[in-house]
Design an enzyme around this catalytic site. Structure first.
Site, mmCIF file in Angstrom:
data_model
loop_
_atom_site.group_PDB
_atom_site.id
_atom_site.type_symbol
_atom_site.label_atom_id
_atom_site.label_comp_id
_atom_site.label_asym_id
_atom_site.label_seq_id
_atom_site.Cartn_x
_atom_site.Cartn_y
_atom_site.Cartn_z
ATOM 1 C CE1 TYR A 136 -36.473 -32.758 18.514
ATOM 2 C CE2 TYR A 136 -35.070 -32.623 20.594
ATOM 3 C CZ TYR A 136 -36.207 -32.169 19.962
ATOM 4 O OH TYR A 136 -37.135 -31.575 20.546
ATOM 5 C CE LYS A 164 -39.145 -34.986 19.608
ATOM 6 N NZ LYS A 164 -38.801 -34.320 21.152
#
Length: 295
Positions: A136, A164
């Site tokens: 992330y 992400k």
């Protein structure tokens, strides 16, 4: 091909009762609603899920409840990011035991480690379980970037499979996508179509909490070859994206305000977050109604 983690993932809020306790029944109802309306993946205990203010035990209970509710109809990605490598690995093992399909791991925040330490952190977590990792990249919150060169090296690990992306660095995303097999997911709703058009696997959407069908429709249109239609649908959602994510309130706050207006499970936010005021809530409802019709 549909990626193994899904294509339209929702960064799901964590419902609480009016007293602020974890609302497992509400979480199951909301998860079922989101999956029925187009989400093929749910991200739990992420930024929108208020992970900093939920306990380790609550994270596991939430995951178990949602897994029970959706079964195999959707993948579940569990947020396990912390600033402590040992604690992150512990949460990863707990998420694996509770039924997660994959793990969402931020760069360790606050301490702002250099890139070799960031890389070592992810490798340690990757060795803690048999689950795939979604890295992330959200430097605005963590204070540290997962640099493209670091991602290129990490892509060699067999369990580091996806990113992400909330870096807002479109060039870097394309660079890594072109040189690795990492599945990219747009973490910022305004980038969902743009990143998908250059080969991303899908999106992890905050806005999908309230319009999951609209978020999915953009990607469906693109997959059907209707690129103009996909662009038109994406542009139609822009006012809601702006209202929910770029108007000064966190997406958790705006999503919960709209879900409450829709009669769906949400509840309050936990401090230090504060609920949307009346003026903000009315503005959100107006933008939502413009897109979808009356609440």
């Amino acid at each position: 091909m549909t990626p193994s983690l899904g294509r339209t993932l929702c960064a799901m809020i964590t419902p609480f009762t009016l007293s602020g306790a974890l609302d497992l029944d509400g979480a199951q109802r909301l998860a079922g609603h989101l999956v029925a309306r187009g989400c093929d993946g749910l991200v739990l205990s992420g930024t929108t899920g208020e992970s900093p203010t939920t306990t380790d035990a609550e994270k596991s209970s939430l995951l178990e409840a949602v897994r029970e509710a959706v079964g195999t109809r959707a993948t579940i990605v569990a947020g396990v990011g912390t600033p402590d490598t040992a604690h992150t690995a512990e949460l990863a093992r707990a998420a694996e035991e509770a039924g997660a399909d994959a793990l969402l791991v931020t760069a360790p925040y606050y301490s702002r480690p250099p890139q070799d330490a960031v890389e070592a952190h992810f490798l340690d977590v990757a060795e803690a379980t048999a689950l795939p990792l979604v890295l992330y990249d959200i430097p605005a919150r963590t204070g540290v970037r997962i640099e493209p060169e670091t991602l290129l090296r990490l892509a060699d690990h067999p369990r580091i499979t996806a990113v992400k992306d909330c870096s807002h660095d479109f060039l870097a995303a394309q660079k890594v996508m072109s040189r690795t097999g990492l599945a990219y997911y747009a973490g910022s709703d305004e980038h969902s179509l743009a990143l998908y058009a250059v080969g991303a696997a899908g999106c992890v959407s905050t806005v999908a909490n309230v319009v999951p069908d609209r978020v999915r429709a953009v990607l469906d249109a693109f997959d059907a070859g209707d690129t103009a239609g996909a662009a038109r649908l994406q542009r139609r959602t822009v006012p809601l994206i702006e209202a929910m994510t770029a108007n000064g309130l966190p997406g958790t706050v705006t999503a919960k305000a709209l879900l409450t207006a829709l009669g769906l499970p949400a509840g309050p936010v936990r401090p230090p977050l504060r609920p949307a005021g009346r003026h903000a809530a009315d503005g959100l409802r107006a933008v939502y109604e413009e897109l979808t019709g009356p609440v």
